[in-house]
Design a protein around this motif. Structure first.
Motif, PDB file in Angstrom:
ATOM      1  N   ASP A 367       2.857-101.239 -27.607  1.00  0.00           N
ATOM      2  CA  ASP A 367       3.228 -99.854 -27.284  1.00  0.00           C
ATOM      3  C   ASP A 367       2.084 -98.907 -27.599  1.00  0.00           C
ATOM      4  O   ASP A 367       1.806 -97.984 -26.830  1.00  0.00           O
ATOM      5  CB  ASP A 367       4.474 -99.444 -28.079  1.00  0.00           C
ATOM      6  N   SER A 390       3.406 -96.392 -14.587  1.00  0.00           N
ATOM      7  CA  SER A 390       4.602 -96.298 -15.426  1.00  0.00           C
ATOM      8  C   SER A 390       5.886 -96.431 -14.619  1.00  0.00           C
ATOM      9  O   SER A 390       6.808 -97.149 -15.011  1.00  0.00           O
ATOM     10  CB  SER A 390       4.594 -94.964 -16.185  1.00  0.00           C
ATOM     11  N   GLN A 420      12.156-105.850 -22.201  1.00  0.00           N
ATOM     12  CA  GLN A 420      11.428-104.640 -22.577  1.00  0.00           C
ATOM     13  C   GLN A 420      10.075-104.995 -23.187  1.00  0.00           C
ATOM     14  O   GLN A 420       9.068-104.309 -22.952  1.00  0.00           O
ATOM     15  CB  GLN A 420      12.263-103.817 -23.565  1.00  0.00           C
ATOM     16  N   ARG A 424       6.271-103.844 -21.872  1.00  0.00           N
ATOM     17  CA  ARG A 424       5.240-103.232 -22.713  1.00  0.00           C
ATOM     18  C   ARG A 424       3.931-104.014 -22.633  1.00  0.00           C
ATOM     19  O   ARG A 424       2.847-103.424 -22.626  1.00  0.00           O
ATOM     20  CB  ARG A 424       5.724-103.153 -24.164  1.00  0.00           C
ATOM     21  N   GLN A 427       2.247-103.167 -19.313  1.00  0.00           N
ATOM     22  CA  GLN A 427       1.691-101.814 -19.311  1.00  0.00           C
ATOM     23  C   GLN A 427       0.397-101.757 -20.117  1.00  0.00           C
ATOM     24  O   GLN A 427      -0.570-101.097 -19.706  1.00  0.00           O
ATOM     25  CB  GLN A 427       2.710-100.822 -19.871  1.00  0.00           C
TER      26      GLN A 427
END
Length: 445
Positions: A367, A390, A420, A424, A427
């Protein structure tokens, strides 16, 4: 590693700018945890209602929240160019846009609070509580938009201590007012969950007044309210801020959808999900503070025409943030029950939350990488690229996957949390590749 790890004067410059932001955001996170703790004493229905309504309020307010990053990038660029008389002009434009955007959003969501909560929450006992809380929270949307524009200005001119002290005052007011209105203390009426929302909205307007006074005292020489914002200034601010606003809307919408998906699994899972998200927001706030420092330092370096220094700032701050978050999150992995027992009294809820919490602690550094590099790219003016990455990862990958593995396939909250993690990871990798490419170095703002 030696080249890119921040040391000496660079580390000092990062921390001088980032620490006040982090302290202010830490106060915000502590407030969120205190609010959750106060509401949790009213029962699991109240906790589930506030969880859904809070995230829906974030969705309703996301467009005006996104203005802050655009204002900060433009103010920092003017500072890097030594154009002091124009540094507050982006703030003037941001405040005007925030107020204009907030009016229709307020009307739509305030009037639609009850049917919206009834749609999002199946439980007939929880939905009316959520509607009351959401309705009073949306009253604060005007102050919220102004506050994020003010925040962007003060961080952009490297005076993050102003942001810190104002935010801390706001949160102290929030705790006192919310406690008073929830439980009927200090001579206030006892309003329960509605009182928690009322206290928060009042505190937002207190912060707006404080920001206005400080800008009037210190920033008139930078052009604050000296002239009405003209269309070219509004256009340029919108060009930079609108992609970030759109990204914030989609992110907030995705968070609301996540809570809707968790609600399909069950009300206990919804209560647990609210607490887990609150803890995550606490953990990532240091990386958000470092990311805001990256926005200013990258934009200022580009204003000086030094793209190499801008690139180094992004890497310096990202490495620092990843290590910091892993250290902070260590208790989540080692003593998860100790943390969870602060929020839950039922053993079954602790059992439900334990594995997702440990997963969060193990991979929280991802993150930090994604957040800080996203903010660095915003400082460089690459808001469109950040928006696209995003939105695609959240809406084309995570939301559909969460619905399939959670309610449809029956893997519940743990299955949702694992996907999830994958989001992350993706990303972080994509943002790192964007930063390494340096295609952002030639963007003009």
């Amino acid at each position: 590693m030696t080249q890119y790890w921040p040391t000496g004067a660079r580390l000092q410059q990062i921390m001088v700018l980032a620490l006040p932001i982090m302290a202010g955001m830490l106060s915000q996170s502590i407030l969120n945890i205190v609010d959750t703790w106060m509401v949790s004493s009213l029962g699991s229905d109240a906790l589930a209602a506030v969880g859904m309504a809070s995230n829906t309020n974030y969705l309703a307010s996301a467009a005006v929240i996104g203005l802050g990053a655009g204002v900060q990038a433009m103010v920092a660029r003017r500072r890097g160019e030594n154009n002091e008389t124009a540094m507050a002009l982006p703030l003037n434009a941001g405040l005007s846009i925030a107020l204009l955007m907030a009016l229709p959003l307020f009307l739509v969501f305030y009037l639609g609070a009850a049917p919206l909560m009834a749609f999002l929450i199946d439980d007939p006992l929880v939905a009316p509580i959520a509607a009351d809380y959401f309705g009073i929270r949306i009253v604060g949307i005007f102050a919220l938009g102004m506050n994020f524009s003010f925040r962007g200005y003060w961080n952009g001119v490297n005076r993050s201590t102003v942001y810190m002290r104002t935010l801390i005052v706001m949160h102290v007011c929030n705790v006192v007012l919310s406690y008073g209105f929830i439980f009927g203390a200090f001579g206030f009426p006892e309003l329960g969950v509605y009182g928690a929302g009322l206290g928060t909205s009042l505190a937002l307007y207190i912060a707006s007044v404080l920001y206005l006074i400080q800008c009037w005292m210190y920033s008139r020489g930078h052009g604050f309210l000296a002239v009405m914002p003209r269309w070219p200034q509004i256009r340029d601010t919108l060009k930079l801020a609108l992609p970030n606003s759109i990204q914030q809307v989609f992110f907030a919408g995705g968070l609301t959808m996540l809570f809707w998906i968790i609600a399909r699994v069950g009300t206990p899972e919804l209560a647990v999900g609210h607490v887990l998200i609150t803890i995550i927001l606490f953990l990532i706030l240091p990386s958000m503070g470092l990311g805001m420092a990256a926005t200013s330092l990258v934009s200022q370096a580009l204003g000086r025409g030094d793209a190499e220094d801008a690139h180094r700032w992004g890497v310096n701050i990202t490495l620092l943030g990843m290590v910091l978050l892993w250290v902070i999150a260590l208790p989540l992995v080692v003593v998860p029950d100790l943390i969870l027992s602060t929020f839950f009294h039922e053993p079954e809820l602790i059992d439900l939350a334990r594995a997702p919490l440990q997963i969060t602690g193990l991979f929280i550094g991802l993150d930090a990488c994604g957040i800080i590099l996203s903010q660095a790219l915003l400082g460089a003016g690459a808001s469109s690229a950040v928006m696209k990455i995003s939105i695609i990862l959240q809406w084309a990958f995570f939301i559909p996957a969460a619905f399939i593995v959670g309610p449809v396939l029956g893997y519940g909250l743990l299955g949702i949390w694992l996907f999830q993690l994958i989001q992350r990871l993706l990303q972080a990798i994509i943002m790192a590749r964007q930063w390494k490419s340096r295609t952002w170095a030639t963007i003009k703002i």
